[in-house]
Design a protein around this motif. Structure first.
Motif: not given
Length: 776
Positions: A324-325, A339-344, A368-374
């Motif tokens: 969004k933006g 927002n990218v949940p469960n990104l490798f 590893g995995f991470a929830d990303i907010t960019f």
């Protein structure tokens, strides 16, 4: 009567015939090919050069014009070329019979319009307004009340770099224009486009020439986006393809209005694009996005990105992206949030992140995995700012800059442009099959390599491997660990400040010891159960207060070791209390040795390196409840007098003031008191076992009453108590002592203590000085 009627009929017939002949002559002149060509040429001569191959009048179809070509030179037709295979002009027959030529509809079949140099929208609207004003048409007129229709229109608008207008080619356009309710004040248009390249569209328009104003509504369904389609638009289309390479279907709708009343040039538009399962790949991020769905809206120079979802694949893992933006299309302001949940996260992903991804991988190497907010934001007066939050889920880090690999990292890691921020980020460090919990807070500037980190590591089991790695990452020499041989558990708090120039790096390690132990069998010392705080930095290892168990008693004090010198310097002060000497023997397995008693004392020391010749110390020792037989010097003295020490004879106290220098222990003052014998002495004992000690021995009066008198014994009153004194000098070594009597003159009066009998030596003055300093 019949004659009169006949005459009237004949006259009436003549009138009709005359009128018909006259009408035919008029229409023939009016609708001849040359007349039609002439009138059309006259009508369009102000717009440019026009050529009509053939013009024909047909009562059933109207006026037919074939093979028309117009080269526009002025007005709205300037720099435009129009050609058409056939034009049908429908007219009102009733008006024609009244000698009025009224066009009700114009149909253009397969026309083509070429625009050599496109004009701006405002220039086009002003040209239309001017054309209507020059035509002198009233607002309400029955002319063209059925409108104008174009069938199979082709439009070719050439590129205009000045206005950044791309080249546009459209075909299959069917459009009809009609005055609304017979008024040219409002002209409406509807049509469709069926272009083999651009797809199918439907559109409608409303125009008010007198203002002038124009509104357009355009709808397109299942429009195909691909390289071929987008490259039809050299400016925007090619840029979109080069940046994102979108492929797939979209639904497009647009409502735009242009109003140039009083030259105000007002624009209002609302564009909605529905993305339907697109595939795309951003040029700076080599991770393809598939099944892109969502809505793009443009209004008032702003692009709104709303509810867009897609899927990105990294290796064998696929993650959903929510985007969004808003983007200001007329300026630099924009903000985009993803927002990218469960990104490798791995090397491939990070090395494709612009600006900081490669640096993050080279410094941290996370997987590893991470929830990303960019979030990306940009303003008129600011450059683009990147903000990223990675909420880690069991991420592993194998950084070349860290002494241990990290695993199971959880918590937020924030990136702001070139800054990495860690707050309450936790994980486990691994060494020697141990996984130790840790918590990290800090900040790291990737660009300048400036970093500040605070790491808390509770309950660390200190092993040899741990110490080896610690030596590699700090200024502490491995030899120090070899001497101290530390073992146990500790809570670590590391504060690290790093710079691009490694020599400027600074750190502080706070070690809170828990049941710790240090031991050295060579130097016969050991401390265990150590509690306290130990601080390590690039210059020294120190503790202001440390507490430990030592041979059944307790030791506390301070310690400081300078690790930035070669050899390293050390200093400190220790206080011993309730040390059980029997425990000392057990701790070091001293077979054949026997020590007893309780020791208290204080030692202040300093030195260099590991060589005892550079060790210096001074202090006091008090021993109580010991056995005289445990002291080799006393045994040697009794042997010298051919006496046997009473079995299990204890002493009340043994006091020793001493200093250590140049591998020599200097006894400034030594006192041993028991029921049978008192001894005082001073001298030197080498750490290699050499002796140089003078001892005054005082026996209780009556000790020799039942034994023959031996040696040089004299009666003295010492502190009000009569004693028999003798002085001996002990040399040689501890294993092979040499004892000699020392003559002295008897005193005629009582003495305060046995030291007054001690003969003066060269070192008396120095010893006195040391004694006074030690007493302080």
């Amino acid at each position: 009567m019949k004659k009169i009627v006949f005459i009237i009929f004949v006259c009436f017939s003549l009138i009709i015939a005359g009128a018909g002949i006259a009408g035919y002559i008029f229409i023939s002149k009016l609708t001849s090919d040359e007349a039609i060509k002439g009138r059309i040429l006259d009508a369009f001569q102000n717009l440019g050069d026009i050529h009509i191959e053939r013009a024909h009048f047909n009562f059933a179809e109207g006026i037919l014009l074939e093979d028309i070509f117009l080269s526009g030179k002025s007005g709205i037709m300037q720099n435009k070329f129009f050609k058409c295979q056939k034009v049908v002009i429908e007219y009102d027959l009733k008006r024609l019979l009244k000698k009025e030529f009224n066009v009700v509809k114009i149909i253009a079949i397969n026309p083509e319009l070429t625009v050599e140099k496109p004009a701006g929208i405002w220039e086009l609207l002003d040209g239309i307004k001017e054309g209507f004003e020059n035509a002198n048409l009233p607002l309400f007129s029955d002319v063209l009340h059925n409108g104008i229709e174009a069938r199979g229109l082709k439009v070719h608008i050439k590129e205009n770099p000045e206005l950044r207008n791309p080249e546009i080619k459209l075909s299959g356009i069917n459009i009809s224009f009609m005055p609304f309710a017979g008024s040219f004040e409002n002209i409406t248009a509807r049509g469709t486009i069926a272009d083999e390249h651009m797809g199918n569209y439907s559109f409608s328009m409303k125009m008010c020439p007198d203002i002038p104003a124009l509104s357009i509504t355009l709808d397109a369904h299942n429009m195909t986006l691909n390289e071929e389609f987008l490259c039809l638009f050299p400016f925007y289309g090619k840029h979109i393809w080069d940046e994102y390479q979108p492929e797939g279907k979209v639904n497009f709708s647009c409502i735009a209005s242009f109003n140039n009343k009083n030259n105000q040039e007002k624009i209002d538009y609302d564009v909605t694009i529905h993305l339907n399962a697109l595939n795309a790949i951003y040029k700076d991020l080599s991770l393809p996005a598939s099944n892109v769905n969502g809505v793009l809206k443009m209004s008032n120079n702003t692009l709104y990105i709303s509810n867009i979802t897609a899927y990105i694949k990294n290796g064998d893992y696929t993650s959903q992206v929510d985007l969004k933006g808003t983007v200001n299309l007329s300026g630099k302001e924009k903000i985009i949030v993803a927002n990218v949940p469960n990104l490798f996260i791995n090397k491939h992903f990070l090395e494709n992140i612009p600006r900081f991804g490669k640096e993050v991988w080279s410094k941290l190497q996370p997987t590893g995995f991470a929830d990303i907010t960019f979030q990306y934001s940009e303003g008129e007066d600011t450059n683009g700012n990147i903000f990223l939050v990675a909420d880690c889920k069991d991420v592993a880090v194998n950084s070349p800059e860290m002494p241990f690999p990290l695993s199971y990292i959880n918590g937020p890691i924030k990136f702001c442009n070139n800054i990495i921020l860690l707050k309450n980020t936790s994980g486990f460090l691994k060494y020697d099959n141990q996984h130790i919990f840790m918590e990290i807070n800090g900040i790291y500037n990737i660009e300048t390599e400036r970093k500040m980190l605070n790491v808390n590591i509770p309950n660390v089991v200190v092993t040899e491997n741990f110490l080896n790695i610690l030596s590699e990452k700090t200024a502490i020499k491995q030899k120090l660990w070899d001497i101290l041989n530390p073992r146990g558990k500790a809570n670590l708090t590391v504060v690290f400040q790093g710079f691009k120039e490694a020599e400027r790096n600074d750190y502080t390690v706070e070690v809170n010891l828990k049941d710790f132990e240090i031991r050295n069998d060579t130097y016969k010392f050991a401390l265990w159960g150590i509690d306290g705080r130990l601080d390590i930095n690039k210059e020294q290892l120190y503790s202001k207060h440390i507490n430990a168990n030592c041979w059944g008693g307790n030791v506390d004090g301070s310690i400081s070791i300078k690790t930035n010198t070669e050899p390293y310097k050390y200093e400190g002060e220790l206080t011993f209390s309730r040390i059980v000497l029997e425990e000392f023997v057990k701790k070091f397995n001293l077979e054949g040795k026997q020590l007893s008693g309780i020791l208290d004392g204080r030692v202040k020391y300093h030195g260099y390196g590991s060589d005892l010749k550079d060790f210096y110390a001074e202090g006091q020792i008090n021993i109580t409840n010991g056995y005289l037989s445990d002291i080799p010097i006393i045994l040697n003295i009794f042997k010298f007098f051919n006496l046997r020490l009473p079995q299990k004879e204890t002493f009340d106290t043994a006091k020793l003031n001493f200093s250590v220098k140049d591998n020599v222990v200097n006894i400034i003052e030594g006192i041993i008191s028991s029921d049978t014998v008192d001894l005082v002495g001073k001298g030197d004992i080498g750490l290699n076992g050499t002796l140089g000690v003078t001892v005054v021995t005082g026996f209780e009066k009556g000790f020799f009453s039942q034994l023959p008198l031996i040696g040089n014994l004299f009666d003295f009153v010492v502190g009000g108590v009569r004693k028999q004194l003798t002085v001996v000098e002990i040399k040689g070594t501890i294993s092979d002592p040499e004892i000699h009597p020392v003559p002295f003159k008897p005193f005629r009066k009582s003495i305060k203590n046995m030291f007054e009998v001690m003969p003066n030596t060269e070192n008396s003055a120095n010893n006195t000085t040391i004694k006074n300093r030690t007493s302080q």
